[in-house]
Design an enzyme around this catalytic site. Sequence first.
Site, PDB file in Angstrom:
ATOM      1  N   CYS A   1      -8.070  18.739  -5.251  1.00 20.76           N
ATOM      2  CA  CYS A   1      -8.934  19.915  -5.134  1.00 20.76           C
ATOM      3  C   CYS A   1      -8.486  21.003  -6.104  1.00 20.76           C
ATOM      4  O   CYS A   1      -9.031  22.106  -6.088  1.00 20.76           O
ATOM      5  CB  CYS A   1      -8.931  20.447  -3.709  1.00 20.76           C
ATOM      6  SG  CYS A   1      -7.313  20.996  -3.166  1.00 20.76           S
TER       7      CYS A   1
ATOM      8  N   HIS B   1      -3.036   0.483  -3.861  1.00 15.72           N
ATOM      9  CA  HIS B   1      -3.019  -0.797  -3.147  1.00 15.72           C
ATOM     10  C   HIS B   1      -2.869  -1.873  -4.216  1.00 15.72           C
ATOM     11  O   HIS B   1      -3.627  -1.884  -5.188  1.00 15.72           O
ATOM     12  CB  HIS B   1      -4.312  -1.009  -2.359  1.00 15.72           C
ATOM     13  CG  HIS B   1      -4.575   0.102  -1.398  1.00 15.72           C
ATOM     14  ND1 HIS B   1      -3.865   0.270  -0.229  1.00 15.72           N
ATOM     15  CD2 HIS B   1      -5.445   1.142  -1.437  1.00 15.72           C
ATOM     16  CE1 HIS B   1      -4.297   1.348   0.403  1.00 15.72           C
ATOM     17  NE2 HIS B   1      -5.256   1.891  -0.313  1.00 15.72           N
TER      18      HIS B   1
ATOM     19  N   SER C   1       0.869  -1.174   0.000  1.00 16.58           N
ATOM     20  CA  SER C   1       0.000   0.000   0.000  1.00 16.58           C
ATOM     21  C   SER C   1       0.901   1.219   0.000  1.00 16.58           C
ATOM     22  O   SER C   1       1.890   1.266   0.726  1.00 16.58           O
ATOM     23  CB  SER C   1      -0.861   0.036   1.268  1.00 16.58           C
ATOM     24  OG  SER C   1      -1.878  -0.933   1.224  1.00 16.58           O
TER      25      SER C   1
ATOM     26  N   GLU D   1      -2.641  19.087  -2.949  1.00 18.78           N
ATOM     27  CA  GLU D   1      -3.957  19.112  -3.592  1.00 18.78           C
ATOM     28  C   GLU D   1      -4.880  18.014  -3.076  1.00 18.78           C
ATOM     29  O   GLU D   1      -6.027  17.939  -3.501  1.00 18.78           O
ATOM     30  CB  GLU D   1      -3.784  18.958  -5.106  1.00 18.78           C
ATOM     31  CG  GLU D   1      -2.992  20.066  -5.769  1.00 18.78           C
ATOM     32  CD  GLU D   1      -1.463  19.892  -5.665  1.00 18.78           C
ATOM     33  OE1 GLU D   1      -1.029  18.858  -5.100  1.00 18.78           O
ATOM     34  OE2 GLU D   1      -0.741  20.787  -6.118  1.00 18.78           O
ATOM     35  N   SER D   2      -4.446  17.115  -2.249  1.00 22.76           N
ATOM     36  CA  SER D   2      -5.232  16.077  -1.560  1.00 22.76           C
ATOM     37  C   SER D   2      -4.420  14.785  -1.440  1.00 22.76           C
ATOM     38  O   SER D   2      -3.527  14.727  -0.618  1.00 22.76           O
ATOM     39  CB  SER D   2      -6.631  15.848  -2.137  1.00 22.76           C
ATOM     40  OG  SER D   2      -7.454  16.986  -1.906  1.00 22.76           O
TER      41      SER D   2
END
Lengths: 114, 114
Positions: A81, A66, A53, A60-61
């Site tokens: 965003c 995974h 993972s 920006e987020s």
Amino acid sequence: MNALGRHFLVELWEASNLDNPPLVEEALVETVRRSGGTLLDTKIVEFPNGACSGVAIIAESHLTIHTWPEYGYAAVDLFTCSKDMDPDAGIDALRKYFSPGRIQVVEVKRGLTA
Amino acid sequence: MNALGRHFLVELWEASNLDNPPLVEEALVETVRRSGGTLLDTKIVEFPNGACSGVAIIAESHLTIHTWPEYGYAAVDLFTCSKDMDPDAGIDALRKYFSPGRIQVVEVKRGLTA
């Protein structure tokens, strides 16, 4: 309607290199770079079967992956965003690292405001 | 069809405490605990307006949150490859911390195999 965020759910199938965590981390960094994001931090966790993972926190987020090497499958999420990020360029980077036979992408608008 | 992962996209509206990063981190930890996940690492990034991004890497995949205090909105993602996690219990924890007036949840099946 305006969306506060765009969230791309990316499914990679028939993919390679899913059991190579250092390369997965490099792929995350390169995907952020190519899509024009600002990398703040990355974290990779390995599992005993070689799956991993990975998370990249970006200004920006986020970008996450995974991997299920036994299925040749990886689930990638790119949440931004920013209207300036280019997810297609990021997906090109994913293609380069994982050579998927198939890619499916769904875009979900998050935080819809009237 | 079998899904390798369940991905819950959670929209919190009219929510409180979105500009309190230490509490947001506590909420992530508690959401993982309540839903039965195994926490591996957390990371919180603060932005100048009080907004924050938080990531919890869990053995079962991830939990993320991005807050927009100015809209009373937060986007939460809970991605799990475990059939044993209880997302409803996790959402109860989110309610406790953020007191949202409205919650929307969409479940996306990831990695569908025949």
